[in-house]
Design an enzyme around this catalytic site. Structure first.
Site, PDB file in Angstrom:
ATOM      1  N   ASN A 124      41.466  43.206  55.897  1.00 35.12           N
ATOM      2  CA  ASN A 124      42.692  42.999  54.718  1.00 35.12           C
ATOM      3  C   ASN A 124      42.826  41.594  55.010  1.00 35.12           C
ATOM      4  OD1 ASN A 124      45.270  42.838  53.809  1.00 35.12           O
ATOM      5  ND2 ASN A 124      45.940  44.550  55.021  1.00 35.12           N
ATOM      6  N   HIS A 148      44.481  46.702  46.470  1.00 34.05           N
ATOM      7  CA  HIS A 148      44.613  45.975  47.670  1.00 34.05           C
ATOM      8  C   HIS A 148      43.797  46.470  48.572  1.00 34.05           C
ATOM      9  CE1 HIS A 148      45.984  43.480  51.137  1.00 34.05           C
ATOM     10  NE2 HIS A 148      46.574  44.682  51.618  1.00 34.05           N
ATOM     11  N   CYS A 168      51.162  41.210  51.025  1.00 31.30           N
ATOM     12  CA  CYS A 168      49.677  41.555  50.504  1.00 31.30           C
ATOM     13  C   CYS A 168      49.925  41.856  49.178  1.00 31.30           C
ATOM     14  CB  CYS A 168      49.428  42.722  51.040  1.00 31.30           C
ATOM     15  SG  CYS A 168      49.043  42.372  52.800  1.00 31.30           S
TER      16      CYS A 168
END
Ligand code: UT7
Length: 313
Positions: free
Chosen positions: A272, A242, A114
């Site tokens: 996500n 993020h 990520c």
């Protein structure tokens, strides 16, 4: 001499299929209320059968190039951040390069899960500042749905597929101002797909496994720390973290004293999307950013990896 690297165009692309929270009830014991209240996620996009990271990356890259008014053939380098590459090799960046018609320039992938886009952006910036390249395409692209266990309710509801891209160019005026990157491999088992390929077979567990509570605490602490390290006491006009969980973003935002309306929350509609989440968030809100605005980007991911970038739009 151009001492800075600057983002001059962004783009995003999401697969067509939208999966609402309620649909998860077909697969697991969950509810829209649980997913919304724990993560802020309402829906995510899921790639079609056979749709791979480079397929999602292509329209995102084309949009970023169009916004930058740059032809693909003018690129010096393509960096793709992905955890879900099309193949073990060649790199997804090479496959994307061929699709873009940009043969000849350097192309490689970065794996920092990520935090991948933060790593890729930083490498691109360093290449430009060192005079090794002038025009770089930085992409985050994921078909994260491929590495989810659709029966593991603690992970599957949180992720989605998508791609985002940014064109970085050499610039006489400031763009990227400060960056910090970090990793701590001692946390490898806290967020992992613990598998490899041998002799034509997948050995291990090919699904995402996560210790959610540990990731949560680590994400809040490290994104806040990295953000403060790059921005110091300077103004933050936009906070682009993020997009993993609305509660994590909100906690970091409060610690950094950034108002809600100056914080990007694309997690609601994307879930996500791992390395794609920050460039997708940038693309979604680019029309709201004014020239000269100061943006703070920060991410945390498997590894653990984490980092932050402070830049001028
Ligand atoms: O890029 C980084 C990627 N990961 C992250 O950012 C994730 C970080 N962590 C988190 O976001 C949160 O820890 C979660 C959203 C994963 C979990 O939230 P939580 O408030 O910490 O919930 P919990 O883990 O304490 O679970 C509470 C309960 C458990 O039931 P019991 O054991 O208390 O009976 C879980 O089994 O919720 C249950 N649960 C669910 N219930 C309905 C877990 N997943 C689900 C689900 N639907 N999907």
């Amino acid at each position: 001499m151009s001492p800075y690297a600057r983002i001059v165009g962004v783009g995003g692309h999401l697969p067509q299929r939208v999966m609402e929270n309620d649909e998860w009830q077909q697969y697991i014991d969950t509810s829209d209320e649980w997913i919304r209240s724990r993560s802020g996620i309402q829906r995510r996009h899921i790639a079609a059968e056979g749709e791979l990271a480079s397929d999602l990356a292509l329209p995102a890259a084309q949009q970023a190039l169009a916004n930058a008014q740059l032809a693909a053939g003018a690129l010096d380098m393509i960096i793709v951040a992905t955890t879900t590459p099309d193949r073990i090799y060649p790199a997804t960046a090479c496959l994307l390069q061929a699709k873009l018609g940009a043969a000849g320039c350097a192309a490689f992938d970065v794996q920092a899960v990520c935090s991948g886009f933060m790593y890729a952006l930083s490498i691109g910036e360093a290449m430009i500042v060192a005079g090794r390249a002038k025009k770089i395409l930085v992409v985050g692209a994921e078909v994260y749905s491929h590495i989810l266990d659709w029966t593991d309710r603690g992970t599957c509801v949180l992720f989605g597929d998508g791609a985002g891209a940014a064109v970085l160019t050499a610039s006489a005026t400031p763009g990227i101002l400060a960056t910090r990157l970090h990793a701590d491999g001692n946390y490898a088992d806290k967020l992992t797909v613990n598998a490899h390929v041998k002799g034509g077979e997948l050995l291990g567990d090919g699904h995402t496994r996560m210790d959610g509570a540990t990731v949560y605490r680590f994400a809040v602490e490290k994104m806040t720390e990295a953000a403060k390290a790059v921005a110091g006491d300077n103004e933050i006009d936009w906070l682009v973290l993020h997009q993993a969980n609305r509660r994590i973003i909100d906690t970091v935002r409060k610690r950094l004293q950034v108002p809600e309306e100056k914080t990007v929350f694309s997690v609601r509609d994307h879930g996500n999307t791992s390395a794609a989440s920050i460039p997708l968030a940038l693309a979604e809100r680019a029309a709201d950013f004014k020239g000269g605005d100061r943006l703070l980007l920060a991410a945390v991911g498997g590894g653990f990896t984490w980092g932050a970038t402070y830049l001028q739009w």
